[in-house]
Design an enzyme around this catalytic site. Structure first.
Site, short mmCIF file in Angstrom:
data_model
loop_
_atom_site.label_atom_id
_atom_site.label_comp_id
_atom_site.label_asym_id
_atom_site.label_seq_id
_atom_site.Cartn_x
_atom_site.Cartn_y
_atom_site.Cartn_z
N LYS A 55 -47.86 -86.83 9.98
CA LYS A 55 -46.84 -86.54 11.00
C LYS A 55 -47.12 -87.34 12.27
O LYS A 55 -48.27 -87.47 12.69
CB LYS A 55 -46.85 -85.04 11.29
CG LYS A 55 -45.76 -84.56 12.25
CD LYS A 55 -45.82 -83.05 12.42
CE LYS A 55 -44.77 -82.53 13.39
NZ LYS A 55 -44.83 -81.05 13.54
N SER A 107 -43.66 -74.77 11.93
CA SER A 107 -43.22 -76.15 11.69
C SER A 107 -43.76 -76.80 10.43
O SER A 107 -43.35 -77.89 10.06
CB SER A 107 -43.58 -77.03 12.89
OG SER A 107 -42.77 -76.71 13.99
N SER A 133 -40.64 -78.52 12.82
CA SER A 133 -40.55 -79.89 13.29
C SER A 133 -41.15 -80.91 12.33
O SER A 133 -40.96 -82.11 12.51
CB SER A 133 -41.28 -79.99 14.65
OG SER A 133 -42.66 -79.70 14.50
#
Length: 495
Positions: free
Chosen positions: A79, A178, A154
């Site tokens: 990420k 997330s 996210s």
């Protein structure tokens, strides 16, 4: 031969048997990324050349009989909230566009030491603030099961790359769900470890008391493999726990759940807004565990209706503080100011204001303003301090529940993946996506999302297990048992 990019465990076996090389695996992953990116747009940066070079070194080391790490030759995506010395770290924000960190996050360094092949950085909601990966300044990511729908957020990009068959493992971060919400939307296994189990050094902070890095994979077995590598004490992180790390592989093998007390969060099943198909998935999971000999008990978390309001005071307050460093002066985006702007406000203040206005997106600015307001004189006690007191009550609820049950079972999300654009004009509806996930972050406990079936439209559903602090082993044991008895995690999208 067909290369199983959906299983790190199988790729390790095939390499050990001499049937596949790290270069072959990596090239297959890069080819798959090239084929799927036009549809899902999950990467902010691809590291094709570096990945091949890393794979070549692993093959040379294997040929020379040198010791190899536990993830040798396995493609892993990271990420874009984690610092990497050889790739940009943007947090999917204009504010950090083109920023290169001078160091690796601890978890990234541990991946490299374990022999993982980093294939790139994945898209996310800007600064991890969002539930659909639509607040990204780098574009919107689609769900591989239906590209017109969100992969969640996210960590939407981190979920999408695994679901699309690009690589078997990815790292996400979880501040209020997330990792777990995108895992549920994409039919993956996603775990938020205990706060402090995994180092946050090099994780760009959103809310420092809530953020935690964790694994995403198709199976509990693969997620445990990645968790093993990234867990452990780190003196560079003041919140890191100096606790020994169990052998999670043994917990994957120990799938006997007879006598395991599974607490069912009945209140959550009657929650307004919970879609019937999600409720059905939880009830079916209960039946699976009951048939395997687990003891099913009903538990209650009395302050659960305060989870979302408490989270949306504490998280914005911490974001307001953490993001104050992006001022256009030290690093990151710096706006050009006119002579008139400099004369009106002074050059320094004008630069601060314009850089933050242009560099941050609407959702990030909204949360900064909410947090700044709640921390301001006259409101600190009424909002932030009160939220901290309620947070302690929430942790007390979990402590009481774990006196009755070994793990807790409930929904991950109120619904299956929604359509892109469906909630972007209604921040409150977007915040309610976190209805069942933020409690684990507020309490600092581990939680995992497991694939649990599909809607009538073919969209993935998930269920959530939660355990006491530092009891990831229980989640792995219970999750592996569930996957031994079901086939939800074995189904793949046709992207």
């Amino acid at each position: 031969m067909s290369i199983p990019l959906d299983s790190a465990t199988e790729l390790l076996r095939l390499q050990a048997a001499g049937e596949l090389s790290a270069v072959q695996i990596t090239q297959a992953a890069l080819d798959r990324i090239a084929a799927t990116e036009p549809q899902i747009s999950a990467f902010t940066h691809r590291a094709d050349e570096a990945a091949i070079a890393a794979a070549e070194k692993i093959d040379r080391d294997r040929s020379a009989g040198l010791p190899l790490g536990p993830l040798a030759g396995i493609p892993v995506a990271v990420k874009d909230v984690l610092c990497t010395r050889d790739m940009p770290t943007t947090c999917s924000s204009k504010m950090l566009a083109g920023y290169h960190s001078p160091y690796d996050a601890t978890v990234v360094a541990r991946l490299r030491q374990a022999g993982a092949v980093l294939v790139g950085k994945t898209n996310m909601d800007e600064f991890a603030m969002g539930a659909s990966t639509e607040t990204s300044a780098m574009g919107v990511t689609g769900n591989p099961w239906d590209p017109s729908r969100t992969p969640g957020g996210s960590s939407g990009g981190a979920a999408a790359v695994v679901a699309a068959g690009n690589c078997p493992l990815s790292l996400g971060s979880d501040t209020g769900g997330s990792i777990r919400q995108p895992a549920a939307f994409c039919s993956l296994t996603g775990m938020k470890p205990t706060y402090g189990r995994v180092s946050r050094y090099g994780l760009v902070a959103f809310a420092s008391s809530l953020d935690q890095v964790g694994p995403m994979a198709w199976t509990v077995e693969d997620a445990a493999l990645l968790l093993q590598v990234i867990s452990g004490f780190d003196p560079a992180d003041s919140t890191s726990l100096d606790e020994s790390v169990p052998n999670f592989a043994s917990d994957v093998a120990a799938t006997d759940v007879r006598g395991l007390r599974i607490g069912v969060l009945r209140d959550s099943l009657d929650q307004e807004g919970l879609e019937p198909e999600v409720r059905r998935a939880v009830l079916e999971a209960i039946d699976v565990y009951r048939s395997a000999g687990a003891e099913i008990v009903d538990v209650s978390l009395p302050h659960s209706h305060y989870w979302v309001p408490t989270y949306y005071v504490i998280a914005p307050c911490e974001a307001s503080s953490n993001l104050s460093r992006y001022d256009g002066a030290h690093y990151g985006y710096r706006a050009a100011i006119s002579d008139a702007e400099a004369a009106e406000r002074g050059p320094l203040l004008a630069t601060y204001c314009k850089s933050r206005d242009e560099g941050f997106g609407a959702e990030v600015k909204r949360r900064i303003m909410l947090g700044t307001y709640a921390l301001s004189t006259g409101y600190y006690d009424a909002y932030y301090l009160k939220a901290l007191k309620v947070r302690r009550l929430i942790r007390g609820d979990f402590d009481a529940a774990f006196a009755q049950a070994d793990v807790l079972l409930g929904p991950v999300t109120p619904s299956a993946a929604f359509r892109l654009g469906e909630k972007t004009d209604d921040p409150l509806q977007m915040y309610l996506c976190d209805l069942f996930t933020v409690g684990a972050n507020l309490a600092g406990i581990p939680a995992v999302s497991l694939p649990a079936g599909f809607t009538a439209e073919g969209l993935p559903l998930g269920v959530q297990l939660q355990a006491p602090p530092l009891q990831e082993a229980r989640l792995i044991r219970a999750g592996a048992a569930f996957q031994k008895l079901t086939t939800h995690h074995a189904q793949r999208p046709t992207l």
